[in-house]
Design a protein around this motif. Structure first.
Motif, mmCIF file in Angstrom:
data_model
loop_
_atom_site.group_PDB
_atom_site.id
_atom_site.type_symbol
_atom_site.label_atom_id
_atom_site.label_comp_id
_atom_site.label_asym_id
_atom_site.label_seq_id
_atom_site.Cartn_x
_atom_site.Cartn_y
_atom_site.Cartn_z
ATOM 1 N N UNK A 281 0.931 -1.324 0.197
ATOM 2 C CA UNK A 281 -0.081 0.174 -0.142
ATOM 3 C C UNK A 281 0.840 1.254 0.110
ATOM 4 N N UNK A 282 0.231 2.254 -0.505
ATOM 5 C CA UNK A 282 1.051 3.561 -0.691
ATOM 6 C C UNK A 282 0.049 4.531 -0.038
ATOM 7 N N UNK A 283 0.544 4.964 1.307
ATOM 8 C CA UNK A 283 -0.419 5.931 1.988
ATOM 9 C C UNK A 283 -0.810 7.357 1.285
ATOM 10 N N UNK A 284 -1.831 7.771 1.707
ATOM 11 C CA UNK A 284 -2.201 8.869 0.920
ATOM 12 C C UNK A 284 -1.399 10.146 1.413
ATOM 13 N N UNK A 285 -1.076 11.042 0.345
ATOM 14 C CA UNK A 285 -0.505 12.237 0.705
ATOM 15 C C UNK A 285 1.077 12.104 0.707
ATOM 16 N N UNK A 286 1.288 11.164 2.026
ATOM 17 C CA UNK A 286 2.886 10.935 2.178
ATOM 18 C C UNK A 286 3.518 9.906 1.125
ATOM 19 N N UNK A 287 2.669 9.136 0.424
ATOM 20 C CA UNK A 287 3.185 7.859 -0.435
ATOM 21 C C UNK A 287 4.021 7.041 0.289
ATOM 22 N N UNK A 288 4.071 7.162 1.687
ATOM 23 C CA UNK A 288 4.888 6.118 2.474
ATOM 24 C C UNK A 288 4.289 4.566 1.916
ATOM 25 N N UNK A 289 5.365 3.731 1.866
ATOM 26 C CA UNK A 289 4.861 2.338 1.314
ATOM 27 C C UNK A 289 5.007 1.345 2.468
ATOM 28 N N UNK A 290 3.933 0.264 2.407
ATOM 29 C CA UNK A 290 3.903 -0.717 3.436
ATOM 30 C C UNK A 290 3.910 -1.970 2.568
ATOM 31 N N UNK A 291 4.724 -3.063 2.592
ATOM 32 C CA UNK A 291 4.787 -4.138 1.932
ATOM 33 C C UNK A 291 4.501 -5.555 2.884
ATOM 34 N N UNK A 292 3.882 -6.442 2.134
ATOM 35 C CA UNK A 292 3.959 -7.978 2.844
ATOM 36 C C UNK A 292 5.294 -8.579 2.851
ATOM 37 N N UNK A 293 5.769 -9.210 3.834
ATOM 38 C CA UNK A 293 6.765 -9.758 3.765
ATOM 39 C C UNK A 293 7.241 -10.493 2.725
ATOM 40 N N UNK A 294 6.210 -11.309 1.916
ATOM 41 C CA UNK A 294 6.662 -11.891 0.997
ATOM 42 C C UNK A 294 7.041 -11.437 -0.299
ATOM 43 N N UNK A 295 6.921 -10.128 -0.382
ATOM 44 C CA UNK A 295 7.180 -9.201 -1.592
ATOM 45 C C UNK A 295 8.382 -8.334 -1.582
#
Length: 117
Positions: free
Chosen positions: A50-64
């Motif tokens: 996911x890419x958080x709104x406004x900041x664009x901070x990204x969060x990934x599943x461990x598998x990827x």
């Protein structure tokens, strides 16, 4: 809700790369958290990134992690998923997701990614 249209799926050999795109309708794209989920045959839909709104901070599943990269172009209302070093277990239908500040989710129709061994 926003309308989402994915593209870029296909068939690739293990170790290869693909880039998925998701074009969104509307004028407030930057205010949406954008993400990708996937669903393999016989399995539940799972979170990918996911890419958080406004900041664009990204969060990934461990598998990827370290293989997939999400990016977004707010001027084009588009989010991308660059997938490198693909594995057969990445085979799934990939769905784009938009989540508003109120928690309302919109989904694209999905695009098939098949990784052959």
């Amino acid at each position: 809700q926003v309308q989402l249209v994915e593209s870029g799926g296909g068939l690739v050999q293990a170790g290869g790369s693909l880039r998925l795109s998701c074009a969104a309708s509307g004028r407030t794209f930057s205010s949406y958290t954008m993400g990708w989920f996937r669903q393999a045959p016989g399995k539940e839909r799972e979170f990918v990134v996911a890419s958080r709104r406004f900041s664009g901070d990204a969060y990934y599943a461990d598998s990827v992690k370290a293989r997939f990269t999400i990016s977004r172009d707010n001027a084009k209302n588009t989010v991308y998923l660059q997938m490198n070093n693909l594995k057969p277990e990445d085979t799934a239908v990939y769905h784009c997701n938009a989540r508003s500040s109120r928690g309302v989710r919109s989904w694209g129709q999905g695009t098939q990614v098949t990784v052959s061994s």
